[in-house]
Design a protein around this motif. Structure first.
Motif, PDB file in Angstrom:
ATOM      1  N   ARG A 122       0.790  -1.180   0.035  1.00 22.68           N
ATOM      2  CA  ARG A 122      -0.116  -0.050  -0.120  1.00 22.68           C
ATOM      3  C   ARG A 122       0.839   1.223  -0.131  1.00 22.68           C
ATOM      4  NH1 ARG A 122      -4.869  -0.396   2.142  1.00 22.68           N
ATOM      5  NH2 ARG A 122      -4.219  -1.792   3.709  1.00 22.68           N
ATOM      6  N   GLU A 123       1.977   1.375   0.980  1.00 21.83           N
ATOM      7  CA  GLU A 123       2.763   2.594   1.177  1.00 21.83           C
ATOM      8  C   GLU A 123       3.704   2.747  -0.329  1.00 21.83           C
ATOM      9  OE1 GLU A 123       5.218   2.300   4.597  1.00 21.83           O
ATOM     10  OE2 GLU A 123       3.568   2.231   6.094  1.00 21.83           O
ATOM     11  N   ASP A 124       3.903   1.566  -1.118  1.00 24.88           N
ATOM     12  CA  ASP A 124       4.764   1.847  -2.375  1.00 24.88           C
ATOM     13  C   ASP A 124       3.735   2.423  -3.426  1.00 24.88           C
ATOM     14  OD1 ASP A 124       6.947   0.620  -1.377  1.00 24.88           O
ATOM     15  OD2 ASP A 124       5.621  -1.077  -1.031  1.00 24.88           O
ATOM     16  N   PHE A 125       2.432   1.930  -3.319  1.00 23.56           N
ATOM     17  CA  PHE A 125       1.357   2.548  -4.257  1.00 23.56           C
ATOM     18  C   PHE A 125       1.561   4.213  -4.369  1.00 23.56           C
ATOM     19  CE2 PHE A 125      -1.793  -1.235  -3.369  1.00 23.56           C
ATOM     20  CZ  PHE A 125      -0.921  -2.086  -4.060  1.00 23.56           C
ATOM     21  N   ASP A 126       1.396   4.678  -3.226  1.00 23.97           N
ATOM     22  CA  ASP A 126       1.543   6.189  -3.149  1.00 23.97           C
ATOM     23  C   ASP A 126       3.132   6.651  -3.371  1.00 23.97           C
ATOM     24  OD1 ASP A 126      -0.989   7.386  -2.541  1.00 23.97           O
ATOM     25  OD2 ASP A 126      -0.964   6.170  -0.655  1.00 23.97           O
ATOM     26  N   ARG A 127       4.011   6.010  -2.956  1.00 27.31           N
ATOM     27  CA  ARG A 127       5.325   6.478  -3.008  1.00 27.31           C
ATOM     28  C   ARG A 127       5.922   6.493  -4.538  1.00 27.31           C
ATOM     29  NH1 ARG A 127      10.035   3.979  -3.113  1.00 27.31           N
ATOM     30  NH2 ARG A 127       9.063   1.875  -2.959  1.00 27.31           N
ATOM     31  N   LEU A 128       5.319   5.703  -5.448  1.00 27.86           N
ATOM     32  CA  LEU A 128       5.758   5.213  -6.629  1.00 27.86           C
ATOM     33  C   LEU A 128       4.826   6.283  -7.468  1.00 27.86           C
ATOM     34  CD1 LEU A 128       6.898   1.699  -6.974  1.00 27.86           C
ATOM     35  CD2 LEU A 128       8.323   3.551  -6.714  1.00 27.86           C
ATOM     36  N   SER A 129       3.608   6.794  -7.078  1.00 30.53           N
ATOM     37  CA  SER A 129       2.569   7.240  -7.675  1.00 30.53           C
ATOM     38  C   SER A 129       2.150   6.298  -8.846  1.00 30.53           C
ATOM     39  CB  SER A 129       3.172   8.557  -8.340  1.00 30.53           C
ATOM     40  OG  SER A 129       2.075   9.485  -8.835  1.00 30.53           O
ATOM     41  N   LEU A 130       1.700   5.197  -8.427  1.00 28.25           N
ATOM     42  CA  LEU A 130       1.061   4.210  -9.477  1.00 28.25           C
ATOM     43  C   LEU A 130      -0.374   4.483  -9.877  1.00 28.25           C
ATOM     44  CD1 LEU A 130       2.676   0.906  -7.692  1.00 28.25           C
ATOM     45  CD2 LEU A 130       3.555   2.027  -9.438  1.00 28.25           C
ATOM     46  N   SER A 131      -0.512   4.164 -11.025  1.00 24.88           N
ATOM     47  CA  SER A 131      -1.893   4.055 -11.421  1.00 24.88           C
ATOM     48  C   SER A 131      -2.706   2.700 -10.987  1.00 24.88           C
ATOM     49  CB  SER A 131      -2.275   4.090 -12.940  1.00 24.88           C
ATOM     50  OG  SER A 131      -1.661   2.968 -13.535  1.00 24.88           O
ATOM     51  N   PHE A 132      -4.080   2.630 -11.063  1.00 22.52           N
ATOM     52  CA  PHE A 132      -4.863   1.600 -10.669  1.00 22.52           C
ATOM     53  C   PHE A 132      -4.418   0.491 -11.831  1.00 22.52           C
ATOM     54  CE2 PHE A 132      -8.434  -1.388 -11.510  1.00 22.52           C
ATOM     55  CZ  PHE A 132      -8.878  -1.524 -10.258  1.00 22.52           C
ATOM     56  N   PHE A 133      -4.061   0.666 -12.954  1.00 19.80           N
ATOM     57  CA  PHE A 133      -3.815  -0.569 -13.801  1.00 19.80           C
ATOM     58  C   PHE A 133      -2.361  -0.995 -13.696  1.00 19.80           C
ATOM     59  CE2 PHE A 133      -2.378  -2.066 -18.032  1.00 19.80           C
ATOM     60  CZ  PHE A 133      -3.498  -3.066 -18.074  1.00 19.80           C
ATOM     61  N   GLU A 134      -1.367  -0.152 -13.303  1.00 21.55           N
ATOM     62  CA  GLU A 134      -0.015  -0.284 -12.709  1.00 21.55           C
ATOM     63  C   GLU A 134       0.083  -1.261 -11.707  1.00 21.55           C
ATOM     64  OE1 GLU A 134       2.603   3.237 -14.297  1.00 21.55           O
ATOM     65  OE2 GLU A 134       1.324   3.552 -12.419  1.00 21.55           O
ATOM     66  N   ILE A 135      -0.950  -1.090 -10.682  1.00 25.16           N
ATOM     67  CA  ILE A 135      -0.993  -1.940  -9.418  1.00 25.16           C
ATOM     68  C   ILE A 135      -1.725  -3.265  -9.802  1.00 25.16           C
ATOM     69  CG2 ILE A 135      -2.282  -2.002  -7.306  1.00 25.16           C
ATOM     70  CD1 ILE A 135      -2.404   1.030  -7.075  1.00 25.16           C
ATOM     71  N   THR A 136      -2.630  -3.346 -10.546  1.00 22.72           N
ATOM     72  CA  THR A 136      -3.267  -4.658 -10.802  1.00 22.72           C
ATOM     73  C   THR A 136      -2.310  -5.367 -11.854  1.00 22.72           C
ATOM     74  OG1 THR A 136      -4.540  -3.861 -12.842  1.00 22.72           O
ATOM     75  CG2 THR A 136      -5.531  -3.746 -10.624  1.00 22.72           C
ATOM     76  N   THR A 137      -1.715  -4.879 -12.421  1.00 25.84           N
ATOM     77  CA  THR A 137      -0.635  -5.514 -13.476  1.00 25.84           C
ATOM     78  C   THR A 137       0.600  -6.050 -12.742  1.00 25.84           C
ATOM     79  OG1 THR A 137      -1.096  -3.809 -15.220  1.00 25.84           O
ATOM     80  CG2 THR A 137       1.069  -5.197 -15.287  1.00 25.84           C
ATOM     81  N   GLY A 138       1.048  -5.266 -11.657  1.00 28.16           N
ATOM     82  CA  GLY A 138       1.938  -5.809 -10.701  1.00 28.16           C
ATOM     83  C   GLY A 138       1.376  -6.930  -9.861  1.00 28.16           C
ATOM     84  N   MET A 139       0.309  -6.808  -9.503  1.00 27.80           N
ATOM     85  CA  MET A 139      -0.653  -7.925  -8.682  1.00 27.80           C
ATOM     86  C   MET A 139      -0.466  -9.293  -9.739  1.00 27.80           C
ATOM     87  SD  MET A 139      -4.560  -7.974  -7.139  1.00 27.80           S
ATOM     88  CE  MET A 139      -4.162  -6.211  -6.528  1.00 27.80           C
ATOM     89  N   ALA A 140      -1.152  -9.185 -10.834  1.00 28.06           N
ATOM     90  CA  ALA A 140      -0.887 -10.316 -11.650  1.00 28.06           C
ATOM     91  C   ALA A 140       0.375 -11.013 -11.795  1.00 28.06           C
ATOM     92  CB  ALA A 140      -1.687  -9.849 -13.206  1.00 28.06           C
ATOM     93  N   PHE A 141       1.458 -10.063 -12.197  1.00 31.66           N
ATOM     94  CA  PHE A 141       2.823 -10.374 -12.152  1.00 31.66           C
ATOM     95  C   PHE A 141       3.364 -11.298 -11.242  1.00 31.66           C
ATOM     96  CE2 PHE A 141       4.436  -6.906 -15.203  1.00 31.66           C
ATOM     97  CZ  PHE A 141       3.748  -7.338 -16.261  1.00 31.66           C
TER      98      PHE A 141
END
Length: 441
Positions: A122-141
């Motif tokens: 969660r903290e990395d989502f904000d720190r890296l300024s990720l988009s929703f799609f980047e988050i879900t892509t990383g989750m899938a990977f």
């Protein structure tokens, strides 16, 4: 973990990192690979330990991805599948179909796995300024790597060159089709859009295009040549199994007429990665929707009257869908056609209106999303166009909500087995229709 905790975590994710489904591409799309590459480094580069098939295209990529995944599982492989958007459940975006099991059906990523990923990063989502799609892509990977799948099929979100999925080096790159959609982000001509899609080509990696045409072929050929990537067109030569295409198309549980081109692409893709076509492959392709739990592609969601839904929403897709509806009337399969239709405010309605069958009665709706065009505005657009063309505005009804539209359509078709109800125009309309039908059954 209980279900309410999972829903709460997911809701926080949707609110904090808006998805394309909720706010549109302009509000959620972050072009470029830098953030995704940093996120992959943080995750330990799970994308490097998975064999990929990467798919882009204006239309057809979801069907092609699901058919390929189903076919590969029929050869005893554990296959990951990452697609978007979801229809009913966020977890539809990430599925694994394990061909090593006796009864093969895709499983969605677990709720605990989703929640754990969100909590851990969660903290990395904000720190890296990720988009929703980047988050879900990383989750899938990460999920595919943790489950040690043999291969995974990866669908782009938008375009290709700057899409978050484009950090992988696949076994095969596929582009299904090129049409005018998301022009403000990808380009105003099919050639410009083709250049963005061709951005998924990788050095020395074979690339497959669904069909050749004079406007886009030079773009693909130039990009492939610059990367020394062998280039193939699915319609240039019949792949193994194409001689059975007629029988397969008749048996497939994906019945849209557009599946003919998709099937040709799938068979060509399997040949390029040296998967031998056989009866198991044919059966797996024919049962793709059932095996993959794949929704919204010419899906029959009701009987008496028959109700079909399809997520096709841009002019190229709707041109084929409306033509298929007309053919049903011409063949005498149905005598009446009711179309429950809603659209996003950013869609090319002027390009869609001339395609809409005159034979139909239209029940206009707005799905429950801020992106939707209000049904009253849609009614006004349609009425003005109808009047210019000499069509009767009486064939238009503003129903408001999707639920109201479905109830009205069923009431108007009651007792008439010769009536077909088509629900479409938007993924959101289809999603609500499927959910409501399941509640009402």
């Amino acid at each position: 973990m209980n279900d309410s905790d999972y829903k709460a975590e997911l809701e926080k994710l949707f609110v904090r990192f808006p998805s394309v489904q909720n706010v549109g591409f302009k509000g959620a799309y972050k072009p470029g690979l830098d953030n995704m590459e940093r996120f992959c480094t943080l995750l330990g580069h799970p994308e490097k330990d998975v064999r990929w098939i990467h798919i882009a295209g204006t239309n057809g990529k979801g069907s092609v991805a699901n058919m390929i995944a189903s076919a590969l599982a029929a050869k005893g492989l554990s296959v990951g599948l990452y697609t978007s958007p979801h229809i009913l459940d966020f977890r539809e975006r990430m599925r694994i179909i394990d061909g090593r099991k006796a009864r093969t059906k895709a499983e969605l990523i677990g709720k605990e796995e989703v929640q754990d990923f969100i909590c851990n990063y969660r903290e990395d989502f904000d720190r890296l300024s990720l988009s929703f799609f980047e988050i879900t892509t990383g989750m899938a990977f990460k999920w595919f790597n943790d489950r040690k799948v043999d291969i995974a099929v990866l669908e782009t979100g938008l375009g290709g060159r700057l899409d978050s999925t484009n950090v992988v080096t696949p076994l095969l790159s596929i582009i299904t089709s090129i049409g005018l959609d998301h022009c403000s982000l990808l380009g105003n001509t099919r050639a410009e859009i083709a250049a963005e899609k061709a951005g998924i080509f990788k050095k020395g990696v074979p690339a497959l295009i669904g069909s050749r045409d004079d406007e886009t072929a030079p773009v693909f050929e130039q990009q492939a040549q610059s990367l020394e990537a062998p280039l193939h067109f699915a319609d240039s030569a019949d792949a193994p199994g194409w001689d059975r295409s007629g029988a397969m198309l008749a048996e497939m549980d994906l019945q849209g007429c557009y599946q003919r081109e998709n099937l040709r692409t799938v068979l060509a893709a399997l040949a390029l990665i040296r998967i031998n076509f056989d009866d198991d492959i044919a059966d797996a392709i024919c049962r793709t929707a059932a095996r993959m739990d794949f929704h919204g592609r010419w899906e029959l969601i009701g009987r008496c009257p028959d109700m079909i839904c399809d997520i096709g929403h841009n002019p190229p897709a709707l041109k084929q869908n409306f033509a298929q509806l007309r053919s049903y009337l011409e063949q005498g399969r149905y005598r009446r056609l009711i179309i429950v239709y809603g659209v996003m405010a950013d869609k090319d309605l002027d390009g869609i209106l001339p395609l809409m069958p005159e034979e139909a009665q239209y029940i206009l709706v707005a799905p429950d999303t801020p992106r939707a065009m209000p049904s009253a505005a849609l009614y006004d657009h349609c009425r003005k166009y109808w009047e210019q063309c000499g069509r009767k505005p009486s064939s238009l009804i503003d129903a408001g909500k999707v639920a109201n539209g479905l109830i009205l359509a069923k009431a108007r078709a009651a007792g008439n087995d010769d009536t077909l109800i088509y629900v479409g125009g938007s993924t959101f309309v289809v999603s609500e229709a499927i959910s409501l039908n399941e509640e009402w059954e």
